[in-house]
Each structure stands twice: as C-alpha cells, then as structure tokens.
Design a protein around this motif. Structure first.
Motif, PDB file in Angstrom:
ATOM      1  N   PHE A  36     -13.399  10.086  78.394  1.00 20.24           N
ATOM      2  CA  PHE A  36     -13.958   8.939  77.681  1.00 20.24           C
ATOM      3  C   PHE A  36     -15.107   8.334  78.485  1.00 20.24           C
ATOM      4  N   VAL A  37     -14.862   8.070  79.749  1.00 26.44           N
ATOM      5  CA  VAL A  37     -15.885   7.471  80.609  1.00 26.44           C
ATOM      6  C   VAL A  37     -17.062   8.429  80.776  1.00 26.44           C
ATOM      7  N   ASP A  38     -16.785   9.708  81.006  1.00 25.24           N
ATOM      8  CA  ASP A  38     -17.862  10.668  81.192  1.00 25.24           C
ATOM      9  C   ASP A  38     -18.672  10.840  79.910  1.00 25.24           C
ATOM     10  N   GLY A  39     -18.028  10.753  78.776  1.00 25.47           N
ATOM     11  CA  GLY A  39     -18.744  10.820  77.504  1.00 25.47           C
ATOM     12  C   GLY A  39     -19.727   9.662  77.358  1.00 25.47           C
ATOM     13  N   ILE A  40     -19.296   8.481  77.730  1.00 25.00           N
ATOM     14  CA  ILE A  40     -20.177   7.315  77.672  1.00 25.00           C
ATOM     15  C   ILE A  40     -21.359   7.497  78.621  1.00 25.00           C
ATOM     16  N   ILE A  41     -21.069   7.943  79.832  1.00 26.01           N
ATOM     17  CA  ILE A  41     -22.134   8.166  80.813  1.00 26.01           C
ATOM     18  C   ILE A  41     -23.104   9.233  80.298  1.00 26.01           C
ATOM     19  N   LEU A  72     -41.923   8.799  84.593  1.00 27.96           N
ATOM     20  CA  LEU A  72     -41.393   8.523  83.262  1.00 27.96           C
ATOM     21  C   LEU A  72     -39.870   8.565  83.259  1.00 27.96           C
ATOM     22  N   ASN A  73     -39.318   9.583  83.894  1.00 24.13           N
ATOM     23  CA  ASN A  73     -37.866   9.718  83.984  1.00 24.13           C
ATOM     24  C   ASN A  73     -37.261   8.565  84.778  1.00 24.13           C
ATOM     25  N   GLY A  74     -37.919   8.147  85.849  1.00 26.95           N
ATOM     26  CA  GLY A  74     -37.423   7.025  86.657  1.00 26.95           C
ATOM     27  C   GLY A  74     -37.343   5.742  85.852  1.00 26.95           C
ATOM     28  N   ILE A  75     -38.340   5.490  85.038  1.00 26.52           N
ATOM     29  CA  ILE A  75     -38.343   4.281  84.203  1.00 26.52           C
ATOM     30  C   ILE A  75     -37.196   4.323  83.202  1.00 26.52           C
ATOM     31  N   THR A  76     -37.028   5.456  82.512  1.00 32.13           N
ATOM     32  CA  THR A  76     -35.963   5.539  81.506  1.00 32.13           C
ATOM     33  C   THR A  76     -34.578   5.504  82.136  1.00 32.13           C
ATOM     34  N   VAL A  77     -34.434   6.079  83.321  1.00 31.08           N
ATOM     35  CA  VAL A  77     -33.137   6.021  84.007  1.00 31.08           C
ATOM     36  C   VAL A  77     -32.808   4.580  84.402  1.00 31.08           C
ATOM     37  N   MET A  78     -33.774   3.850  84.917  1.00 33.73           N
ATOM     38  CA  MET A  78     -33.516   2.466  85.318  1.00 33.73           C
ATOM     39  C   MET A  78     -33.172   1.590  84.113  1.00 33.73           C
ATOM     40  N   VAL A  79     -33.845   1.809  82.989  1.00 32.40           N
ATOM     41  CA  VAL A  79     -33.500   1.068  81.766  1.00 32.40           C
ATOM     42  C   VAL A  79     -32.067   1.398  81.354  1.00 32.40           C
ATOM     43  N   ALA A  80     -31.711   2.657  81.388  1.00 33.39           N
ATOM     44  CA  ALA A  80     -30.356   3.076  81.021  1.00 33.39           C
ATOM     45  C   ALA A  80     -29.314   2.474  81.959  1.00 33.39           C
ATOM     46  N   VAL A  81     -29.609   2.420  83.255  1.00 33.10           N
ATOM     47  CA  VAL A  81     -28.674   1.834  84.222  1.00 33.10           C
ATOM     48  C   VAL A  81     -28.458   0.356  83.920  1.00 33.10           C
ATOM     49  N   VAL A  96     -22.225   5.458  86.973  1.00 36.47           N
ATOM     50  CA  VAL A  96     -23.559   4.916  87.236  1.00 36.47           C
ATOM     51  C   VAL A  96     -24.236   5.756  88.313  1.00 36.47           C
ATOM     52  N   PHE A  97     -23.468   6.153  89.306  1.00 34.46           N
ATOM     53  CA  PHE A  97     -23.996   7.020  90.367  1.00 34.46           C
ATOM     54  C   PHE A  97     -24.479   8.343  89.767  1.00 34.46           C
ATOM     55  N   LYS A  98     -23.708   8.890  88.828  1.00 34.53           N
ATOM     56  CA  LYS A  98     -24.104  10.131  88.145  1.00 34.53           C
ATOM     57  C   LYS A  98     -25.396   9.915  87.370  1.00 34.53           C
ATOM     58  N   LEU A  99     -25.489   8.801  86.665  1.00 33.75           N
ATOM     59  CA  LEU A  99     -26.676   8.494  85.879  1.00 33.75           C
ATOM     60  C   LEU A  99     -27.911   8.382  86.771  1.00 33.75           C
ATOM     61  N   ILE A 100     -27.790   7.708  87.879  1.00 31.63           N
ATOM     62  CA  ILE A 100     -28.927   7.534  88.790  1.00 31.63           C
ATOM     63  C   ILE A 100     -29.353   8.874  89.386  1.00 31.63           C
ATOM     64  N   THR A 101     -28.395   9.701  89.775  1.00 29.05           N
ATOM     65  CA  THR A 101     -28.765  10.966  90.421  1.00 29.05           C
ATOM     66  C   THR A 101     -29.362  11.981  89.451  1.00 29.05           C
ATOM     67  N   THR A 102     -29.184  11.794  88.148  1.00 25.21           N
ATOM     68  CA  THR A 102     -29.835  12.711  87.212  1.00 25.21           C
ATOM     69  C   THR A 102     -31.352  12.585  87.296  1.00 25.21           C
ATOM     70  N   LEU A 125     -15.428  14.096  92.098  1.00 26.30           N
ATOM     71  CA  LEU A 125     -15.800  15.493  92.346  1.00 26.30           C
ATOM     72  C   LEU A 125     -16.745  16.017  91.266  1.00 26.30           C
ATOM     73  N   CYS A 126     -16.469  15.651  90.013  1.00 32.64           N
ATOM     74  CA  CYS A 126     -17.351  16.070  88.913  1.00 32.64           C
ATOM     75  C   CYS A 126     -18.752  15.500  89.114  1.00 32.64           C
ATOM     76  N   VAL A 127     -18.828  14.248  89.520  1.00 29.99           N
ATOM     77  CA  VAL A 127     -20.127  13.605  89.738  1.00 29.99           C
ATOM     78  C   VAL A 127     -20.826  14.210  90.951  1.00 29.99           C
ATOM     79  N   LEU A 128     -20.065  14.536  91.977  1.00 25.49           N
ATOM     80  CA  LEU A 128     -20.666  15.121  93.179  1.00 25.49           C
ATOM     81  C   LEU A 128     -21.310  16.475  92.901  1.00 25.49           C
ATOM     82  N   THR A 129     -20.813  17.203  91.908  1.00 24.25           N
ATOM     83  CA  THR A 129     -21.473  18.462  91.555  1.00 24.25           C
ATOM     84  C   THR A 129     -22.891  18.200  91.040  1.00 24.25           C
ATOM     85  N   ILE A 130     -23.051  17.105  90.300  1.00 21.05           N
ATOM     86  CA  ILE A 130     -24.387  16.722  89.825  1.00 21.05           C
ATOM     87  C   ILE A 130     -25.266  16.303  91.001  1.00 21.05           C
TER      88      ILE A 130
END
Length: 183
Positions: free
Chosen positions: A42-47, A86-95, A119-125, A173-178
């Motif tokens: 559920f949480v990963d789906g939202i992220i 561009l990606n940095g701007i959209t990621v920060m808005v999403a965060v 949130v850590f996963k979102l930022i590292t993308t 662990l799932c997030v660390l793979t990203i």
C-alpha cells in the motif's frame, strides 16, 4: 554496440527481475504475513504514484535527447543538465505534496514511518539516471549493476527478514535497491 547484444542484456535484466521476485516473494509472504506485506505494498504503491508524477516522461525524453546528443560532448552535457534540472524540480514538488499528504490524509497517518522511507525512495529517483545510460546504449553496465544489486537484495532478505515485525526493514531493503541503482 549491436542490437542483438543490447537485446540480450535487456532480456537478462527483465528475466532477472522475475526470477529474483519468484525467489523472495513466497518467503516474504510467509515470514511477514499477508497483512504486513499488504501494508508495505500500500505504502509503496502510493510512493510509486508520486514517482510517476515526479518522473513525468523524463525517462523517454532523456533517452531520446541523450541518444541524439551522444556524439557531441557539449550537447550531451547540456541535455543531461537540462533533464536533470527538470527532474529535480518535479521531484521536489512531489516530495512537498507527499509530505503535506502524510499529515493531512487520515488514511496515511498510521503509515507515516513507512512513508518516510518512501520519501527517501522518491528523492533518490532523481539520481536514477538509467535514461542516460540507455541513451548512450550502455546496456551491459545497466544489466551487470542491476543484477548484482538484486542478488545482494535477495541475500539480505533471506538473512535479515526473520519475523513479522521486520516489514519496516523489508521496505527499507526494497528502497535501498533503488538507492544503490542510482549510484
């Protein structure tokens, strides 16, 4: 690099994703229980929805622009910088939207600790620049790195996940793979 070789590397990458999932998912389901796996999903789906918004076609745009500019170092540098900005701007808005949602949406409040990991996963993308290597046709590097990280993930799952309360560790662990893939 030849099309045949790129196809083989891409096939290995795709098949490894299925194989490693088939290895770990039955174990994870048994150890964590369906309820905890459901919470993590559920949480990963939202992220992942926030990542989808944050990436907004960056992968497709990035592959195309890098492939076009790969022979000219200056154009390549400008394309990479522009796409990353561009990606940095959209990621920060999403965060920001995600953080606000974590405190205002009642269904998310109980899962705030897992969402912080997300949130850590979102930022590292932001730093997951597969589009750059794909545009340069470095499929060998992408495949070797990804398969090695997935192998480490599988080993860690079997060594570290032992009881139902380890679902936070499982999601980490799932997030660390990203995170490792973005290096």
């Amino acid at each position: 690099m030849s099309v045949k070789r790129n196809f083989i590397y891409n096939s290995i990458l795709t098949v490894s994703g299925y194989v490693f999932t088939l290895l770990t998912y039955p174990y994870i389901s048994r150890v964590l229980g369906l309820s905890n796996v459901g919470i993590v999903n559920f949480v990963d789906g939202i992220i992942n929805y926030f990542i989808l918004f944050a990436m907004m076609g960056v992968n497709t745009l990035g592959i195309r622009e890098i492939a076009v500019a790969k022979t000219d170092r200056t154009k390549l540098s400008n394309a990479f910088s522009g796409i990353l900005l561009l990606n940095g701007i959209t990621v920060m808005v999403a965060v920001v939207v995600l953080l606000v949602s974590m405190y205002t949406v009642p269904q998310l409040i109980p899962h705030r600790n897992l969402l912080y990991i997300g949130v850590f996963k979102l930022i590292t993308t932001l730093f997951l620049i597969e589009w750059f290597y794909t545009g340069l046709e470095h499929f060998s590097y992408i495949t070797k790195r990804s398969v090695a990280i997935k192998l480490i993930y599988v080993i860690c799952v079997f060594l570290l996940i032992r009881k139902p309360s380890d679902y936070y560790l499982y999601y980490l662990l799932c997030v660390l793979t990203i995170v490792l893939n973005s290096m």
